[in-house]
Scaffold this motif. Structure first.
Motif, mmCIF file in Angstrom:
data_model
loop_
_atom_site.group_PDB
_atom_site.id
_atom_site.type_symbol
_atom_site.label_atom_id
_atom_site.label_comp_id
_atom_site.label_asym_id
_atom_site.label_seq_id
_atom_site.Cartn_x
_atom_site.Cartn_y
_atom_site.Cartn_z
ATOM 1 N N THR A 216 0.670 -1.031 0.059
ATOM 2 C CA THR A 216 -0.097 0.095 0.121
ATOM 3 C C THR A 216 0.896 1.306 0.017
ATOM 4 O OG1 THR A 216 -1.743 -1.189 1.090
ATOM 5 C CG2 THR A 216 -1.799 1.398 1.254
ATOM 6 N N VAL A 217 0.650 2.255 -0.786
ATOM 7 C CA VAL A 217 1.058 3.607 -0.715
ATOM 8 C C VAL A 217 0.223 4.597 -0.742
ATOM 9 C CG1 VAL A 217 3.342 2.877 -2.042
ATOM 10 C CG2 VAL A 217 1.274 3.514 -3.328
ATOM 11 N N GLY A 218 0.207 5.842 -0.502
ATOM 12 C CA GLY A 218 -0.468 6.889 -0.352
ATOM 13 C C GLY A 218 0.098 8.281 -0.957
ATOM 14 N N ALA A 222 3.524 10.166 0.549
ATOM 15 C CA ALA A 222 3.641 9.398 1.900
ATOM 16 C C ALA A 222 4.493 8.279 1.889
ATOM 17 C CB ALA A 222 2.297 8.797 2.136
ATOM 18 N N ALA A 223 5.414 7.947 2.523
ATOM 19 C CA ALA A 223 6.645 7.029 2.857
ATOM 20 C C ALA A 223 5.999 5.649 2.945
ATOM 21 C CB ALA A 223 7.579 7.414 3.564
ATOM 22 N N THR A 224 6.506 4.594 2.742
ATOM 23 C CA THR A 224 6.397 3.255 3.012
ATOM 24 C C THR A 224 7.584 2.500 2.859
ATOM 25 O OG1 THR A 224 4.016 3.159 1.893
ATOM 26 C CG2 THR A 224 5.141 0.991 2.334
ATOM 27 N N LEU A 225 8.134 1.750 3.897
ATOM 28 C CA LEU A 225 9.163 1.009 4.053
ATOM 29 C C LEU A 225 9.014 -0.403 3.438
ATOM 30 C CD1 LEU A 225 12.022 0.556 4.843
ATOM 31 C CD2 LEU A 225 11.213 -0.106 7.062
ATOM 32 N N THR A 226 9.327 -0.941 2.505
ATOM 33 C CA THR A 226 9.051 -2.099 1.878
ATOM 34 C C THR A 226 10.467 -2.610 1.465
ATOM 35 O OG1 THR A 226 8.171 -3.322 -0.080
ATOM 36 C CG2 THR A 226 8.954 -1.059 -0.695
ATOM 37 N N GLY A 227 10.792 -3.465 0.308
ATOM 38 C CA GLY A 227 11.741 -4.002 0.167
ATOM 39 C C GLY A 227 11.682 -5.311 -0.784
ATOM 40 N N ASN A 228 13.010 -5.974 -1.019
ATOM 41 C CA ASN A 228 12.782 -7.055 -1.714
ATOM 42 C C ASN A 228 12.324 -8.257 -1.042
ATOM 43 O OD1 ASN A 228 13.281 -9.739 -3.395
ATOM 44 N ND2 ASN A 228 15.820 -9.389 -3.174
ATOM 45 N N PRO A 229 11.132 -8.895 -1.529
ATOM 46 C CA PRO A 229 10.206 -9.817 -0.740
ATOM 47 C C PRO A 229 10.576 -11.181 -0.849
ATOM 48 C CG PRO A 229 8.979 -9.163 -2.227
ATOM 49 C CD PRO A 229 10.041 -8.267 -2.533
ATOM 50 N N ASN A 330 -2.948 7.346 -4.035
ATOM 51 C CA ASN A 330 -3.386 6.306 -3.174
ATOM 52 C C ASN A 330 -3.649 5.108 -3.948
ATOM 53 O OD1 ASN A 330 -3.720 7.810 -0.847
ATOM 54 N ND2 ASN A 330 -5.786 8.642 -1.410
ATOM 55 N N GLY A 331 -3.127 4.022 -3.565
ATOM 56 C CA GLY A 331 -3.169 2.561 -4.079
ATOM 57 C C GLY A 331 -1.975 1.626 -3.760
ATOM 58 N N THR A 332 -1.677 0.972 -4.683
ATOM 59 C CA THR A 332 -0.912 -0.310 -4.231
ATOM 60 C C THR A 332 0.084 -0.322 -5.303
ATOM 61 O OG1 THR A 332 -2.320 -2.015 -5.375
ATOM 62 C CG2 THR A 332 -2.514 -1.650 -2.841
ATOM 63 N N VAL A 333 1.445 -0.870 -5.035
ATOM 64 C CA VAL A 333 2.241 -1.405 -5.974
ATOM 65 C C VAL A 333 2.723 -2.759 -5.983
ATOM 66 C CG1 VAL A 333 3.495 0.990 -6.222
ATOM 67 C CG2 VAL A 333 4.309 -0.414 -4.360
ATOM 68 N N THR A 334 3.101 -3.384 -6.788
ATOM 69 C CA THR A 334 2.828 -4.862 -6.738
ATOM 70 C C THR A 334 4.375 -5.524 -7.085
ATOM 71 O OG1 THR A 334 0.734 -4.991 -7.228
ATOM 72 C CG2 THR A 334 1.789 -7.035 -7.445
#
Length: 600
Positions: A216-218, A222-229, A330-334
């Motif tokens: 999820t991102v905004g 707006a900051a989101t902590l993600t990474g290589n999953p 607002n939405g998602t990245v995949t």
């Protein structure tokens, strides 16, 4: 074809399978290669798939994961911090369950290797103990946080030892103190060499993440902590530039921290975000180092420190690497399996990479990587810290903000700073089409009298004979910063029009003869500044600046006159810059000395 493996220790040497089922109590060992599985993996109870010596698991599933089973995949990764500093992580595994699909992660899934297959589970310390150790491996859960769609420091969420970190969510974790000289693979690489080369090895054990993973991102950056999953590398460019991931700004930010600040107090931290711009899908991108800042107890910026100076290749994110992304809407990245590659950590980009889409063999392919033409611009501020910027030359770039090329400055609240100025925003990476006569605006801000020193530390894949200048609008002067530096002191304020990057010091327009005929002088006896205009140049404004760039005298809507006179009776003695702007927005600037002492 579905491969079933039962009841004996197996070393995998064939890289490609349609599906894999590993039977109960069966260990499988993969060494120094990629294991490619077209579809799902089923790990029966007490089965183990060991990825060792830089091995990686790549899957070709489209859509969501159907991996299942209570067996585990085991994969190593090393942090780079001691017990006082953070690393940003993203787990490649989740809790092993019979339910199909990706599952949550928690630090109880981390282990200390003792041999190539045996481990001791990490000890989870009480919340009151802030210091992890290498041997025995003990993790301080107090420092485990995640961040989703946030606009301020207070939105960090403490996770501690809970298993609530979803696939694709990043998390912070501090490292450990002390050495652990165990060499589980007998390769000469120990679990932790200790200070000053602290690099704690963790054995991630669980169900391997696979398939589409939404984050999820905004809007509003707006900051989101993600990474290589995944338990393989990913092509970060492929993720950021994926056409379906337009909800983010297509820029990744990497936390860097000064390891000399050995304290848990936030006010003693020194760190910042390095910035990665992919540019294009097939390029190696552009990275600028972090500026190390210190922080107040509420997370706000306190003072500024040095630049990390790190030069890090970021195109391929290794297993476990965490990073921040900003939301564009607002939405998602995949994350998708099509973003996965077999690329060994630490390998230079000129070597071979293994791409996951439609691959069922272990042959590496040579990748034709485009090196983006760019140069780094360093600004030393008050001899205290360095802000690094990068100007990239790309045919895809426009004069506006381009997602995936132009990178926003994450340190907007620094008291003194320099950045590129675009669309009323501050950027640390900017892409442009090269034009000899183009000027690139910089934004500079200062809260006190501030000294700036501009210079070019690095030029990459760009014409070595091309000059690079800082143009100072104050006195219409050009300064070669490719072979030298330009140092200037400015008064408090925000400057978005004064400093520009230029590629030629030739100004078209008024002839040199006309400019020579226009002459400015100071009559200190009568306290009058005079300008002679024998060629009747049409001027629209006059500004007199002091040596710090402050406007001390301004006149607009000037009539065409052969002589102009301005009173300087209220001005202090010093050096000033008299600036006249023509109707065609050309500038004539001359230096004058004002003493008002009666002496010329």
């Amino acid at each position: 074809m579905k491969i079933k493996i039962f009841f004996f220790f197996t070393m995998i040497s064939l890289p490609g399978f349609a599906q894999i089922y590993i039977g109960a109590n069966t260990p499988v060992y993969v060494k120094n290669q990629v294991l490619y599985v077209t579809q799902d993996i089923n790990l029966a109870a007490n089965s183990n798939l060991y990825l060792r010596n830089n091995s990686q698991l790549v899957q070709g599933t489209t859509g969501t994961s159907t991996n299942t089973g209570t067996g585990i995949v085991s994969v190593y990764q090393e942090g780079t911090s001691d017990n006082f500093e953070y690393n940003y992580w993203c787990s490649p595994v989740g809790s092993p369950t019979l339910t199909a699909g990706n599952t949550n992660f928690g630090i109880t899934l981390l282990n200390r290797p003792t041999t190539s297959t045996a481990v001791v589970p990490a000890t989870i310390l009480p919340m009151s103990n802030y210091n992890g150790t290498a041997n025995p491996l003990a993790i301080a859960p107090y420092w485990i946080y995640k961040l989703t769609n946030a606009n301020n420091y207070s939105q960090w969420v403490q996770v501690a030892d809970a298993t609530t970190i979803a696939a694709g969510e990043g998390f912070t974790m501090k490292g450990t103190s002390g050495p652990d000289t165990t060499d589980p693979e007998s390769t000469g690489v120990v679990n932790n060499p200790g200070a000053p080369l602290t690099a704690q090895r963790y054995d991630f054990r669980g169900k391997p993440n696979d398939g589409n993973i939404a984050v999820t991102v905004g809007s509003g950056n707006a900051a989101t902590l993600t990474g290589n999953p995944y338990p393989s590398a990913i092509d970060l460019n492929a993720f950021l530039m994926d056409p379906t991931n337009s909800a983010c700004t297509r820029i990744a930010y990497f936390w860097e921290q000064d390891k000399s600040a050995n304290s848990h107090y936030l006010s003693a931290y020194k760190g910042g975000y390095g910035t990665y711009s992919p540019g294009t899908l097939g390029s190696n991108g552009v990275y600028v180092a972090a500026t190390f800042n210190s922080y107040n107890a509420d997370g706000s910026l306190n003072t500024t420190g040095t630049s990390s100076g790190l030069v890090i290749e970021r195109k391929y994110s290794p297993i476990g690497q965490g990073f921040l992304i900003n939301g564009a809407s607002n939405g998602t990245v995949t994350f998708k399996n099509t973003h996965r590659v077999f690329y060994k950590e630490g390998s230079p980009l000129s070597q071979f990479a293994k791409s996951s889409p439609n691959k069922t063999d272990a042959e590496n392919k040579e990748e034709d990587v485009t090196v983006i033409s760019h140069f780094k611009l360093n600004t030393i501020i008050n001899n205290e810290f360095t802000r690094q910027l990068a100007l990239a030359f790309m045919p895809e770039a426009t004069d506006g903000v381009d997602p995936g090329i132009d990178a926003l400055n994450m340190d907007q609240t620094l008291p003194n700073d320099a950045s590129f100025w675009m669309d009323n925003g501050n950027y640390v990476i900017q892409g442009v089409n090269f034009e000899l006569t183009k000027k690139i605006p910089l934004a500079v801000k200062a809260t006190t009298n501030t000294t700036l020193k501009f210079y070019i530390p690095e030029v990459i894949n760009f014409d070595p004979s091309q000059k690079i200048y800082i143009y100072d609008e104050l006195d219409a002067s050009y300064h070669d910063i490719k072979t030298g530096t330009y140092q200037v002191t400015i008064a408090p304020g925000v400057y978005t029009e004064r400093f520009k990057i230029a590629f030629t010091n030739v100004t078209l327009g008024l002839s040199d003869e006309v400019k020579t005929n226009f002459f400015v002088s100071q009559d200190n006896t009568n306290k009058i500044l005079s300008a002679s205009n024998p060629d009747n140049i049409v001027f629209k404004s006059f500004v007199l600046y002091d040596i710090l760039g402050r406007a001390v005298l301004t006149k607009n809507k000037l009539e065409v006159e052969q002589n102009y006179n301005f009173s300087t009776s209220g001005l202090s003695a010093g050096i000033y810059i008299a600036t006249f702007v023509t109707a065609d927005n050309e500038k004539i600037a001359q230096k004058v000395v004002i003493s008002n002492s009666g002496k010329q």
